[in-house]
Every structure is written in C-alpha cells, then in structure tokens.
Design a protein around this motif. Structure first.
Motif, PDB file in Angstrom:
ATOM      1  N   CYS A 112     -49.686 -16.435  55.110  1.00 26.66           N
ATOM      2  CA  CYS A 112     -50.213 -17.326  54.075  1.00 26.66           C
ATOM      3  C   CYS A 112     -50.519 -16.536  52.803  1.00 26.66           C
ATOM      4  O   CYS A 112     -51.269 -15.562  52.840  1.00 26.66           O
ATOM      5  CB  CYS A 112     -51.475 -18.003  54.598  1.00 26.66           C
ATOM      6  N   CYS A 144     -58.706 -20.368  58.645  1.00 32.08           N
ATOM      7  CA  CYS A 144     -57.621 -19.464  59.051  1.00 32.08           C
ATOM      8  C   CYS A 144     -57.488 -19.284  60.566  1.00 32.08           C
ATOM      9  O   CYS A 144     -56.356 -19.234  61.055  1.00 32.08           O
ATOM     10  CB  CYS A 144     -57.789 -18.110  58.385  1.00 32.08           C
ATOM     11  N   VAL A 198     -48.859 -21.872  51.735  1.00 35.51           N
ATOM     12  CA  VAL A 198     -50.013 -21.996  52.633  1.00 35.51           C
ATOM     13  C   VAL A 198     -49.569 -22.823  53.845  1.00 35.51           C
ATOM     14  O   VAL A 198     -48.388 -22.975  54.091  1.00 35.51           O
ATOM     15  CB  VAL A 198     -51.225 -22.604  51.892  1.00 35.51           C
ATOM     16  N   GLY A 199     -50.525 -23.362  54.583  1.00 34.27           N
ATOM     17  CA  GLY A 199     -50.161 -24.023  55.841  1.00 34.27           C
ATOM     18  C   GLY A 199     -50.117 -25.535  55.767  1.00 34.27           C
ATOM     19  O   GLY A 199     -50.622 -26.204  56.664  1.00 34.27           O
ATOM     20  N   LYS A 256     -50.242 -20.884  59.923  1.00 26.49           N
ATOM     21  CA  LYS A 256     -49.689 -20.082  58.823  1.00 26.49           C
ATOM     22  C   LYS A 256     -50.404 -18.734  58.696  1.00 26.49           C
ATOM     23  O   LYS A 256     -49.969 -17.850  57.951  1.00 26.49           O
ATOM     24  CB  LYS A 256     -49.814 -20.882  57.529  1.00 26.49           C
TER      25      LYS A 256
END
Lengths: 179, 236
Positions: free
Chosen positions: B107, B98, B202-203, B103
């Motif tokens: 997220c 993270c 999510v990213g 994101k």
C-alpha cells in the motif's frame, strides 16, 4: 533519567498481543530490569499505578471502564505511550464503529442462537459501551506512539533504550510498521 | 549540447523538455515522496504529498514542468512536517486498519506513512460509514480506504475505455462511485483483467481469493518500496 525508571503497562480494549510482543524481548528483559522497575502491569498484577515515569498503554477506548482506567493511568504517568494499532486508531475492536451499538447487542444476544438466555447483559457491574471505539489520543494527551499490530519487540527495545539513555526515540527500519 | 538542468536539494538534475519535476527526479533516481502520482498516467495533483519549494514557492512536483535554472527543495524539515500532516489527515478521513487489510505490505499510503516516520494519525478520526461492495464475482470494493487519487477513474476511462468509476460530491463529501444504475460493481462491465483493477495504490479495489497469499517479508513493498523503486537500490 537517573536511577531506576518506573514503568507501568496496561491494556484497554486490546488483546494483550502488544504485551506478548513486549515479552518477545526475551533475554533483553534482564538488562532492562537493571534499569527499570515495573509498577502497575499484568506482569506484576499490581492493579493501580502509583506515580510512574513511563506508561505503556495498549488497546482503544470502547467503554466507561476503559476511559476510567485511561484517565487514572495518564494522571500517574509522566510519559504516556500509545502502543499498538488499537491504542492508536481503535484497531480490530473499532471494526464495530460502522454498526449501531444497540443493533449489535440485539443481534449478538437476542437474535443469534447460542447464548441461551436471550437477554441483553445488564449487570450493573458491566461497563457501558461507547457508541464508537476511539483511540487513546482522542481522550488524553499522548507523548509517544509505538505503532504495529503488535509493535515488534525491536520497537519496544529501541524505544525504551533510547528513553533510558536520554535520546529522542526513533524506530529502526522495519520496526515502524502499521501491521 | 548539454541538457538543461535544475537543482534539487542542491544537486543538479538534467531533464528533457516537457518533463515534470517528479518525472525528471525519477529519471535521475531521486525520490520525491508521492502518493497519487503514477508514471503511466498524466498527473492529477490532488494529494499534494509531492509538494516541493520551487524558487521558494510550494508547488506539486507532479504537475510542475521542469525548467532550466529552477531551485527546487524537497527534503526540508517544513515540507517533511507538511507531508506527515497530509498522510495523517488521509488516515483520519477514511477507515485505514492495516492489520486486516489485504493491501498491507503493498500500500502506497502505508509505506509513505512509515517512510515519513508517521507513528499516529494524530487528529480525531472521522470514522465514516462506508459499506463495502462485494457484488462482483472477482473483485471487492472497500471504499473505507479510498484516498480520492482518481487513478481507477483515469485507468477505467482512458485505458480500459469503460468509465466504471467516478468521483462524486465536493469537499468532505467527495467519494468514489460506480457507474451503474444500482451503484454495484457487478452491474458494470468491469473485469478482473482491467488496468483499473490493479492500479489502486491503497486497498479499495481488491482481487478476490488471493488475499494474504504472500507472506510478510515477501510482499511488494517489503521487497521494493516506492523509494527503492525510484532510487534503484537494494534494501539493506
């Protein structure tokens, strides 16, 4: 817990940012010191922990020395707390997990300009790198986790005061975060 | 005539015929934790985070139709533990870092984890090797974060009508692929304006040149996390 609680802190493959965030407790460190005494910690410069109640550990495990320190620290701490993203999932150092270590060393020390000697570091005192950077809980039992990069000072405060008061620690809204 | 009802954690919830449990709960501003469900797309039922007990049986709330008289339980210690474990398994299956992810703060996986009180992935990390695809001029694909929700697959096929994405492989080997001979996003018809480009929870699918432009404290989930969006309350 009764009397003064013995607290140790150390860092493995981390940046000491979690320790800096701990220091962001600012003046709250004073009431904490009335209930806590520091053992091994960069704050005391004590190099080896004696038997402690609580150990806070930041950073992941990236080499033989990290593992040695971690095992010794675990043995001395009644409660071990993984602090921060690196201790919990490898964090920034674990970005190297997608590369081969030997390839990385050759790229950094042999291929890229700037380091002069063009030789792999081979001093016997240098700890050998592991193939992957791993979180603390993959090597030893961990009792609590304080996530964040770094965990905010309020997370340290909420966690430690709960432990000292004999309550199960919970993190307030906003203090439990992964970034 | 009064509308049909089921009970959710003991509270009556009215629903319209054809609604799923999660849709009916959402309409009643009641949050059932979810991950792969999206109000604009038919249910996929793959993440199982929204699993509830329906008359005592575990069922995905996103795929189960509401019916009159059902007894639905969502907030139980056992389901809470299951949801935590599902998040933890997703965290170790990919590479979810993270602090370095654009994101972060928007997220769904991250916010779900913190909302459920997940403090660690708990299990041993798989640390899979998944190279990123930066070939597209406007979009970046970081497969390390894929949770196989198929939202991009569904959006690209059903809304954009481009069929850019698909899931390939089975079980642990299942992964997101790009529909091009080269396997590269640049060689598809994908555009930054596609719905598929903004649906990733999510990213994985990221717009280039806008990362980290929103300060911490003002990011989408800092302001309105999924729970708040459903419950319609302001953050305290």
């Amino acid at each position: 817990m009764t009397g003064k609680v013995k607290l140790a802190t150390t860092s493995l493959a981390g940046c000491f940012g979690c320790h800096m965030s701990f220091l962001d407790l600012d003046e709250r460190i004073l009431p904490l010191l009335e209930r806590v005494t520091f053992d091994r910690s960069p704050l005391t410069d004590v190099k080896h922990a004696s038997a402690c109640d609580v150990g806070l550990i930041e950073g992941g495990v990236c080499n033989e020395d990290n593992l040695h320190v971690l095992k010794e620290f675990r043995d001395q701490c009644r409660l071990l707390v993984s602090v921060g993203a690196c201790a919990i999932n490898g964090g920034l150092p674990a970005q190297r997990n997608q590369f081969d270590v030997s390839e990385l060393l050759h790229t950094v020390y042999m291929a890229e300009p700037g380091l002069g000697r063009r030789a792999l570091p081979d001093d016997v005192e240098l700890p050998r790198l592991f193939d992957k950077v791993r979180p603390v809980h993959e090597f030893v039992r961990v009792d609590y986790f304080l996530p964040g990069c770094p965990p905010p000072a309020d997370a340290f405060w909420a966690f430690l005061t709960a432990l000292l008061d004999g309550r199960e620690p919970t993190l307030p809204r906003g203090a439990l975060r992964y970034d | 005539m009064s509308r049909p009802r089921f009970t959710l954690d003991g509270v009556p919830v009215e629903f319209d015929e054809g609604q799923t449990l999660i849709e009916a709960a959402r309409a009643a501003h009641t949050y059932i934790p979810f991950l792969c469900a999206h109000p604009d797309f038919p249910a996929h039922g793959s993440c199982r985070v929204c699993t509830v007990l329906v008359n005592g049986r575990p069922m995905a709330a996103c795929t189960t139709r509401a019916a009159a008289g059902l007894t639905v339980e969502s907030q139980t210690p056992s389901l809470h533990a299951d949801r935590q474990a599902l998040v933890q398994m997703l965290l170790v299956e990919g590479n979810h870092f993270c602090p370095g992810c654009e994101k972060s703060g928007g997220c769904t996986l991250q916010t779900l984890g913190t909302d459920l009180g997940v403090t660690s992935a708990g299990f041993a990390h798989e640390s899979p090797q998944r190279p990123v695809d930066a070939s597209h001029p406007d979009l970046l694909l970081d497969f390390n974060r894929c949770i196989l929700c198929e939202l991009c697959v569904r959006a690209s096929a059903d809304v954009d009508h481009k069929h850019v994405f698909a899931l390939s492989g089975r079980g642990l080997h299942k992964h997101l692929i790009v529909n091009a001979e080269s396997g590269r996003l640049a060689d598809t018809g994908m555009s930054v304006d596609d719905v598929a480009a903004r649906v990733c929870p999510v990213g994985v699918i990221l717009k280039k040149r806008v990362g980290f432009s929103t300060p911490i404290g003002q990011r989408p989930h800092d302001v309105a996390p999924p729970r708040t969006q459903v419950e319609g309350k302001e953050e305290p």
